[in-house]
Motif scaffolding. Sequence first.
Motif, mmCIF file in Angstrom:
data_model
loop_
_atom_site.group_PDB
_atom_site.id
_atom_site.type_symbol
_atom_site.label_atom_id
_atom_site.label_comp_id
_atom_site.label_asym_id
_atom_site.label_seq_id
_atom_site.Cartn_x
_atom_site.Cartn_y
_atom_site.Cartn_z
ATOM 1 N N PRO A 143 -43.319 14.417 18.267
ATOM 2 C CA PRO A 143 -42.753 14.104 16.950
ATOM 3 C C PRO A 143 -43.449 14.885 15.847
ATOM 4 O O PRO A 143 -44.636 15.193 15.934
ATOM 5 N N HIS A 144 -42.694 15.196 14.823
ATOM 6 C CA HIS A 144 -43.256 15.950 13.701
ATOM 7 C C HIS A 144 -44.190 15.052 12.886
ATOM 8 O O HIS A 144 -43.892 13.886 12.657
ATOM 9 N N PRO A 145 -45.337 15.592 12.433
ATOM 10 C CA PRO A 145 -46.268 14.753 11.653
ATOM 11 C C PRO A 145 -45.664 14.170 10.386
ATOM 12 O O PRO A 145 -46.097 13.116 9.932
ATOM 13 N N SER A 146 -44.673 14.857 9.817
ATOM 14 C CA SER A 146 -44.069 14.347 8.586
ATOM 15 C C SER A 146 -43.389 12.999 8.790
ATOM 16 O O SER A 146 -43.202 12.247 7.837
ATOM 17 N N SER A 147 -43.008 12.697 10.029
ATOM 18 C CA SER A 147 -42.348 11.430 10.308
ATOM 19 C C SER A 147 -43.334 10.318 10.632
ATOM 20 O O SER A 147 -42.925 9.177 10.842
ATOM 21 N N ALA A 148 -44.633 10.621 10.660
ATOM 22 C CA ALA A 148 -45.644 9.598 10.951
ATOM 23 C C ALA A 148 -45.762 8.639 9.764
ATOM 24 O O ALA A 148 -45.601 9.043 8.603
ATOM 25 N N PRO A 149 -46.044 7.365 10.006
ATOM 26 C CA PRO A 149 -46.158 6.401 8.894
ATOM 27 C C PRO A 149 -47.384 6.677 8.039
ATOM 28 O O PRO A 149 -48.424 7.134 8.526
ATOM 29 N N LEU A 150 -47.257 6.388 6.745
ATOM 30 C CA LEU A 150 -48.371 6.549 5.819
ATOM 31 C C LEU A 150 -49.228 5.285 5.819
ATOM 32 O O LEU A 150 -48.697 4.176 5.857
ATOM 33 N N PRO A 151 -50.541 5.424 5.761
ATOM 34 C CA PRO A 151 -51.401 4.238 5.666
ATOM 35 C C PRO A 151 -51.250 3.571 4.306
ATOM 36 O O PRO A 151 -50.813 4.200 3.334
ATOM 37 N N PRO A 152 -51.592 2.302 4.187
ATOM 38 C CA PRO A 152 -51.487 1.611 2.896
ATOM 39 C C PRO A 152 -52.350 2.277 1.834
ATOM 40 O O PRO A 152 -53.484 2.682 2.089
ATOM 41 N N GLY A 153 -51.801 2.397 0.633
ATOM 42 C CA GLY A 153 -52.538 2.983 -0.471
ATOM 43 C C GLY A 153 -52.712 4.487 -0.385
ATOM 44 O O GLY A 153 -53.576 5.047 -1.064
ATOM 45 N N PHE A 154 -51.915 5.146 0.418
ATOM 46 C CA PHE A 154 -52.059 6.594 0.588
ATOM 47 C C PHE A 154 -51.721 7.310 -0.720
ATOM 48 O O PHE A 154 -50.786 6.946 -1.422
ATOM 49 N N LYS A 155 -52.484 8.385 -1.033
ATOM 50 C CA LYS A 155 -52.312 9.107 -2.291
ATOM 51 C C LYS A 155 -52.167 10.603 -2.017
ATOM 52 O O LYS A 155 -52.602 11.110 -0.997
ATOM 53 N N GLY A 156 -51.552 11.283 -2.987
ATOM 54 C CA GLY A 156 -51.505 12.739 -2.952
ATOM 55 C C GLY A 156 -50.316 13.341 -2.247
ATOM 56 O O GLY A 156 -50.261 14.570 -2.090
ATOM 57 N N LEU A 157 -49.331 12.547 -1.809
ATOM 58 C CA LEU A 157 -48.194 13.093 -1.078
ATOM 59 C C LEU A 157 -47.169 13.652 -2.062
ATOM 60 O O LEU A 157 -46.781 12.983 -3.017
ATOM 61 N N TYR A 158 -46.734 14.875 -1.800
ATOM 62 C CA TYR A 158 -45.665 15.479 -2.589
ATOM 63 C C TYR A 158 -44.330 14.997 -2.039
ATOM 64 O O TYR A 158 -44.026 15.182 -0.856
ATOM 65 N N GLU A 159 -43.506 14.385 -2.883
ATOM 66 C CA GLU A 159 -42.246 13.793 -2.446
ATOM 67 C C GLU A 159 -41.026 14.560 -2.929
ATOM 68 O O GLU A 159 -39.900 14.119 -2.728
ATOM 69 N N GLY A 160 -41.230 15.704 -3.556
ATOM 70 C CA GLY A 160 -40.099 16.495 -4.026
ATOM 71 C C GLY A 160 -39.443 17.272 -2.905
ATOM 72 O O GLY A 160 -39.894 17.266 -1.756
ATOM 73 N N PRO A 161 -38.359 17.990 -3.218
ATOM 74 C CA PRO A 161 -37.644 18.768 -2.189
ATOM 75 C C PRO A 161 -38.431 20.005 -1.779
ATOM 76 O O PRO A 161 -39.197 20.569 -2.565
ATOM 77 N N LEU A 162 -38.235 20.423 -0.546
ATOM 78 C CA LEU A 162 -38.814 21.651 -0.025
ATOM 79 C C LEU A 162 -37.674 22.605 0.304
ATOM 80 O O LEU A 162 -36.712 22.228 0.956
ATOM 81 N N SER A 163 -37.790 23.848 -0.131
ATOM 82 C CA SER A 163 -36.673 24.790 -0.011
ATOM 83 C C SER A 163 -36.851 25.810 1.092
ATOM 84 O O SER A 163 -35.937 26.575 1.375
ATOM 85 N N GLY A 164 -38.012 25.877 1.738
ATOM 86 C CA GLY A 164 -38.258 26.904 2.739
ATOM 87 C C GLY A 164 -37.853 26.484 4.139
ATOM 88 O O GLY A 164 -37.435 25.347 4.378
ATOM 89 N N GLN A 165 -37.976 27.416 5.067
ATOM 90 C CA GLN A 165 -37.671 27.158 6.473
ATOM 91 C C GLN A 165 -38.750 26.276 7.079
ATOM 92 O O GLN A 165 -39.935 26.586 6.983
ATOM 93 N N GLY A 166 -38.350 25.183 7.697
ATOM 94 C CA GLY A 166 -39.311 24.265 8.287
ATOM 95 C C GLY A 166 -40.023 24.859 9.487
ATOM 96 O O GLY A 166 -39.633 25.908 10.023
ATOM 97 N N VAL A 167 -41.082 24.218 9.915
ATOM 98 C CA VAL A 167 -41.855 24.678 11.067
ATOM 99 C C VAL A 167 -41.856 23.580 12.127
ATOM 100 O O VAL A 167 -41.545 22.422 11.864
ATOM 101 N N SER A 168 -42.224 23.944 13.324
ATOM 102 C CA SER A 168 -42.243 22.993 14.432
ATOM 103 C C SER A 168 -43.408 22.026 14.277
ATOM 104 O O SER A 168 -44.321 22.234 13.463
ATOM 105 N N ALA A 169 -43.399 20.982 15.086
ATOM 106 C CA ALA A 169 -44.453 19.970 15.013
ATOM 107 C C ALA A 169 -45.813 20.558 15.365
ATOM 108 O O ALA A 169 -46.820 20.271 14.705
ATOM 109 N N SER A 170 -45.875 21.403 16.391
ATOM 110 C CA SER A 170 -47.159 21.988 16.795
ATOM 111 C C SER A 170 -47.689 22.931 15.728
ATOM 112 O O SER A 170 -48.895 22.935 15.430
#
Length: 219
Positions: A72-99
């Motif tokens: 599974p891709h790390p982006s789909s992993a759950p965030l811990p409580p109180g997590f900070k610093g995550l960018y939630e805006g759109p991404l326009s580039g070509q995605g990369v694999s999980a590895s």
Amino acid sequence: MSQSEHPHDPFGGRPAAEPAPGSSPIPPPSAAGPQPQGGQQPFAGQQQYANQQQHAGQQPYGGAQQPGADGPHPSSAPLPPGFKGLYEGPLSGQGVSASDSRMWAMFAQLSAVIGYVVGAGFLGWLGPLIIFLMYKDRDRYVRYNAAESLNAAIATVIAEIALLIVISILAVVTFGIGSLLYPLVWVPAVLHVIFAIIGAVKANQGVWWNYPLNIRLVK
């Protein structure tokens, strides 16, 4: 002149050759089995499926990606409580694999350690900055880890400059005795190295992890 005697048609008028006794006539093309329709080559569907499997887990906008052969891709992993610093805006580039996401997130953390070793404790920001600029529009997980390490490097530089000024003033006021405190200037860099090593391990595991202490000017 008969049709068989036409000088430009040596086969004109001759009866078609009879098949040899015991031989079977060649079947017409329609009897050879189903033919590809619409110009599609045989096994084209299988090739398309293989291409989909090869690119599994890649999304054009770098969002939460589907599990592929590398997990599974790390982006789909759950965030811990109180997590900070995550960018939630759109991404326009070509995605990369999980590895690749885990690998570059790990490099974003370790590059700070290399920067401190090569740059005498003052270049911990260079590697995270390069990776941040490369992947900020391609992968949310790499972007976060690069930004977290970059922010820590910025905080380290600010803390080192502040300590250097304070200790220098103390050294002047105490007639040189305060100069014994100069090794404290490297404490922020040492803390960042420790956090970066832990962050690299977490990034390789695909886990979202905040530095215990950080300023987050970049997301």
